[in-house]
Design a protein around this motif. Structure first.
Motif, PDB file in Angstrom:
ATOM      1  N   ILE A  29      47.255  12.276  16.919  1.00 21.86           N
ATOM      2  CA  ILE A  29      48.122  11.414  17.725  1.00 21.86           C
ATOM      3  C   ILE A  29      48.703  10.396  16.751  1.00 21.86           C
ATOM      4  O   ILE A  29      47.988   9.550  16.217  1.00 21.86           O
ATOM      5  N   ARG A  30      49.994  10.498  16.513  1.00 21.69           N
ATOM      6  CA  ARG A  30      50.646   9.732  15.444  1.00 21.69           C
ATOM      7  C   ARG A  30      51.123   8.349  15.900  1.00 21.69           C
ATOM      8  O   ARG A  30      51.400   8.136  17.070  1.00 21.69           O
ATOM      9  N   VAL A  31      51.215   7.462  14.922  1.00 15.17           N
ATOM     10  CA  VAL A  31      51.740   6.130  15.177  1.00 15.17           C
ATOM     11  C   VAL A  31      53.140   6.264  15.786  1.00 15.17           C
ATOM     12  O   VAL A  31      53.919   7.120  15.381  1.00 15.17           O
ATOM     13  N   GLY A  32      53.412   5.473  16.799  1.00 16.95           N
ATOM     14  CA  GLY A  32      54.707   5.523  17.488  1.00 16.95           C
ATOM     15  C   GLY A  32      54.717   6.453  18.685  1.00 16.95           C
ATOM     16  O   GLY A  32      55.599   6.343  19.538  1.00 16.95           O
ATOM     17  N   ASN A  33      53.753   7.379  18.760  1.00 18.83           N
ATOM     18  CA  ASN A  33      53.656   8.242  19.932  1.00 18.83           C
ATOM     19  C   ASN A  33      52.972   7.487  21.060  1.00 18.83           C
ATOM     20  O   ASN A  33      52.287   6.490  20.829  1.00 18.83           O
ATOM     21  N   SER A  34      53.133   7.999  22.270  1.00 18.34           N
ATOM     22  CA  SER A  34      52.315   7.461  23.355  1.00 18.34           C
ATOM     23  C   SER A  34      51.081   8.340  23.475  1.00 18.34           C
ATOM     24  O   SER A  34      51.109   9.521  23.108  1.00 18.34           O
ATOM     25  N   VAL A  35      50.025   7.750  23.965  1.00 20.58           N
ATOM     26  CA  VAL A  35      48.815   8.505  24.279  1.00 20.58           C
ATOM     27  C   VAL A  35      48.549   8.272  25.758  1.00 20.58           C
ATOM     28  O   VAL A  35      48.598   7.149  26.235  1.00 20.58           O
ATOM     29  N   PRO A  65      47.925  -0.877  13.832  1.00 22.84           N
ATOM     30  CA  PRO A  65      46.517  -1.296  13.734  1.00 22.84           C
ATOM     31  C   PRO A  65      45.524  -0.304  14.369  1.00 22.84           C
ATOM     32  O   PRO A  65      44.323  -0.389  14.118  1.00 22.84           O
ATOM     33  N   ASP A  66      46.039   0.623  15.201  1.00 22.19           N
ATOM     34  CA  ASP A  66      45.184   1.608  15.868  1.00 22.19           C
ATOM     35  C   ASP A  66      44.995   2.876  15.045  1.00 22.19           C
ATOM     36  O   ASP A  66      44.333   3.815  15.501  1.00 22.19           O
ATOM     37  N   THR A  67      45.590   2.916  13.840  1.00 22.83           N
ATOM     38  CA  THR A  67      45.620   4.163  13.075  1.00 22.83           C
ATOM     39  C   THR A  67      44.856   4.074  11.762  1.00 22.83           C
ATOM     40  O   THR A  67      44.596   2.999  11.227  1.00 22.83           O
ATOM     41  N   ASN A  68      44.542   5.253  11.255  1.00 22.04           N
ATOM     42  CA  ASN A  68      43.856   5.384   9.972  1.00 22.04           C
ATOM     43  C   ASN A  68      44.884   5.509   8.842  1.00 22.04           C
ATOM     44  O   ASN A  68      46.084   5.333   9.064  1.00 22.04           O
ATOM     45  N   ASN A  69      44.410   5.832   7.629  1.00 16.02           N
ATOM     46  CA  ASN A  69      45.307   5.943   6.479  1.00 16.02           C
ATOM     47  C   ASN A  69      46.241   7.150   6.556  1.00 16.02           C
ATOM     48  O   ASN A  69      47.147   7.288   5.742  1.00 16.02           O
ATOM     49  N   VAL A  94      45.002   7.151  35.389  1.00 16.11           N
ATOM     50  CA  VAL A  94      45.909   7.451  34.285  1.00 16.11           C
ATOM     51  C   VAL A  94      46.141   6.175  33.494  1.00 16.11           C
ATOM     52  O   VAL A  94      46.381   5.114  34.072  1.00 16.11           O
ATOM     53  N   LYS A  95      46.051   6.305  32.181  1.00 12.83           N
ATOM     54  CA  LYS A  95      46.244   5.150  31.295  1.00 12.83           C
ATOM     55  C   LYS A  95      47.100   5.607  30.121  1.00 12.83           C
ATOM     56  O   LYS A  95      46.786   6.616  29.488  1.00 12.83           O
ATOM     57  N   SER A  96      48.163   4.882  29.856  1.00 11.96           N
ATOM     58  CA  SER A  96      49.042   5.211  28.731  1.00 11.96           C
ATOM     59  C   SER A  96      49.243   4.000  27.850  1.00 11.96           C
ATOM     60  O   SER A  96      49.243   2.868  28.331  1.00 11.96           O
ATOM     61  N   SER A  97      49.435   4.262  26.574  1.00 10.63           N
ATOM     62  CA  SER A  97      49.796   3.178  25.658  1.00 10.63           C
ATOM     63  C   SER A  97      50.492   3.774  24.444  1.00 10.63           C
ATOM     64  O   SER A  97      50.405   4.980  24.183  1.00 10.63           O
ATOM     65  N   VAL A  98      51.172   2.922  23.713  1.00  9.53           N
ATOM     66  CA  VAL A  98      51.841   3.325  22.474  1.00  9.53           C
ATOM     67  C   VAL A  98      50.843   3.142  21.341  1.00  9.53           C
ATOM     68  O   VAL A  98      50.119   2.152  21.285  1.00  9.53           O
ATOM     69  N   VAL A  99      50.813   4.097  20.433  1.00 10.86           N
ATOM     70  CA  VAL A  99      49.933   4.010  19.267  1.00 10.86           C
ATOM     71  C   VAL A  99      50.618   3.135  18.223  1.00 10.86           C
ATOM     72  O   VAL A  99      51.691   3.473  17.722  1.00 10.86           O
ATOM     73  N   LEU A 100      49.999   2.000  17.918  1.00 12.02           N
ATOM     74  CA  LEU A 100      50.542   1.036  16.969  1.00 12.02           C
ATOM     75  C   LEU A 100      49.806   1.118  15.636  1.00 12.02           C
ATOM     76  O   LEU A 100      48.676   1.625  15.575  1.00 12.02           O
ATOM     77  N   LYS A 112      38.710   4.902  18.292  1.00 14.28           N
ATOM     78  CA  LYS A 112      39.571   4.194  19.241  1.00 14.28           C
ATOM     79  C   LYS A 112      39.839   5.091  20.444  1.00 14.28           C
ATOM     80  O   LYS A 112      39.767   4.657  21.594  1.00 14.28           O
ATOM     81  N   LEU A 113      40.141   6.370  20.170  1.00 20.84           N
ATOM     82  CA  LEU A 113      40.378   7.315  21.261  1.00 20.84           C
ATOM     83  C   LEU A 113      39.119   7.478  22.108  1.00 20.84           C
ATOM     84  O   LEU A 113      39.184   7.513  23.340  1.00 20.84           O
ATOM     85  N   MET A 114      37.959   7.531  21.469  1.00 20.82           N
ATOM     86  CA  MET A 114      36.705   7.671  22.216  1.00 20.82           C
ATOM     87  C   MET A 114      36.465   6.460  23.119  1.00 20.82           C
ATOM     88  O   MET A 114      35.970   6.614  24.239  1.00 20.82           O
ATOM     89  N   ALA A 115      36.830   5.279  22.659  1.00 21.31           N
ATOM     90  CA  ALA A 115      36.694   4.084  23.502  1.00 21.31           C
ATOM     91  C   ALA A 115      37.644   4.173  24.699  1.00 21.31           C
ATOM     92  O   ALA A 115      37.262   3.835  25.827  1.00 21.31           O
ATOM     93  N   TYR A 116      38.874   4.642  24.465  1.00 19.21           N
ATOM     94  CA  TYR A 116      39.822   4.844  25.571  1.00 19.21           C
ATOM     95  C   TYR A 116      39.259   5.836  26.587  1.00 19.21           C
ATOM     96  O   TYR A 116      39.370   5.646  27.794  1.00 19.21           O
ATOM     97  N   ILE A 117      38.662   6.920  26.070  1.00 19.88           N
ATOM     98  CA  ILE A 117      38.101   7.962  26.942  1.00 19.88           C
ATOM     99  C   ILE A 117      37.001   7.374  27.827  1.00 19.88           C
ATOM    100  O   ILE A 117      36.978   7.592  29.038  1.00 19.88           O
TER     101      ILE A 117
END
Length: 173
Positions: free
Chosen positions: A69-75, A22-26, A14-20, A34-39
C-alpha cells in the motif's frame, strides 16, 4: 428477529484514510504494524457493534500482505462479525488500497480476528448469534467453525511454546 440474533450487516464497519509519508517505511509503503493496528481497531468496532459491550482481542489469524500500500494511496478497511460462539466473535477484515489518481483498487490483505465480549464485571458474557444474509457473509460463516478449531489447535501449540521457553531472562538463553 430473535433478540439473541443480529444480522452480520449490523456490525459492518468501514474506515478509510490516505497513506502519508510518516505512515510508511523506507520503501514508501505502509508499515505492516500500522496496518495491523488499523485492522485491530476496525475489527474491535465491529465486535462492539455486535455485542454492544466491551470486547478484548483474543487472537489475530495471520495477516498476509498480498500487495504493498503505497504513499498517496487510500487504504480502506471493511470489517464485520462473521460468526459467534458463546462469548466470542470472529471478525473478518478486508483491506483494499486505491490509487486515487487512476482509480485502480487491489485487495492488499485479509484477516480474521477473534474477540471476547466482556460484561460489566469484566468477565466473558454471551453474545447474539450472527445471522449472515449475503453470499459472501454465508460463505465466510460456513468456514468459521473450521477456522475456530484451527485457532484452538494453534493456541494449544502457543501454550506449549510458552511453557517450554518460560520467562527466562534474555541472557539466560
Amino acid at each position: 428477529m430473535n433478540p439473541k440474533e443480529k444480522f452480520v450487516r449490523e456490525s459492518r464497519t468501514v474506515k478509510s484514510s490516505v497513506v502519508l509519508p510518516p505512515d510508511t517505511n523506507n520503501h514508501g509503503t505502509l508499515f505492516g504494524g500500522k496496518l495491523m493496528a488499523y485492522i485491530d481497531d476496525v475489527a474491535a468496532i465491529s465486535a462492539i457493534r455486535h455485542a454492544r459491550c466491551n470486547v478484548v482481542t483474543a487472537s489475530t489469524d495471520s495477516v498476509d500482505f498480498l500487495h504493498p500500500i503505497r504513499v498517496g494511496n487510500s487504504v480502506c478497511l471493511e470489517s464485520y462479525v462473521t460468526w459467534t460462539h458463546k462469548t466470542s466473535m470472529e471478525v473478518f477484515v478486508k483491506i483494499t488500497s486505491e490509487n486515487l489518481f487512476t482509480g485502480e483498487r487491489k485487495v492488499c490483505a485479509v484477516s480474521f480476528l477473534t474477540f471476547v465480549a466482556l460484561g460489566e464485571d469484566g468477565k466473558p458474557t454471551p453474545v447474539p448469534k450472527a445471522v449472515p444474509e449475503s453470499e459472501e457473509e454465508k460463505w465466510l460463516h460456513q468456514g468459521a467453525e473450521e477456522r475456530a478449531v484451527n485457532r484452538r489447535k494453534r493456541k494449544e501449540s502457543s501454550k506449549k511454546l510458552a511453557e517450554e521457553f518460560g520467562t527466562q531472562k534474555p541472557w539466560e538463553f
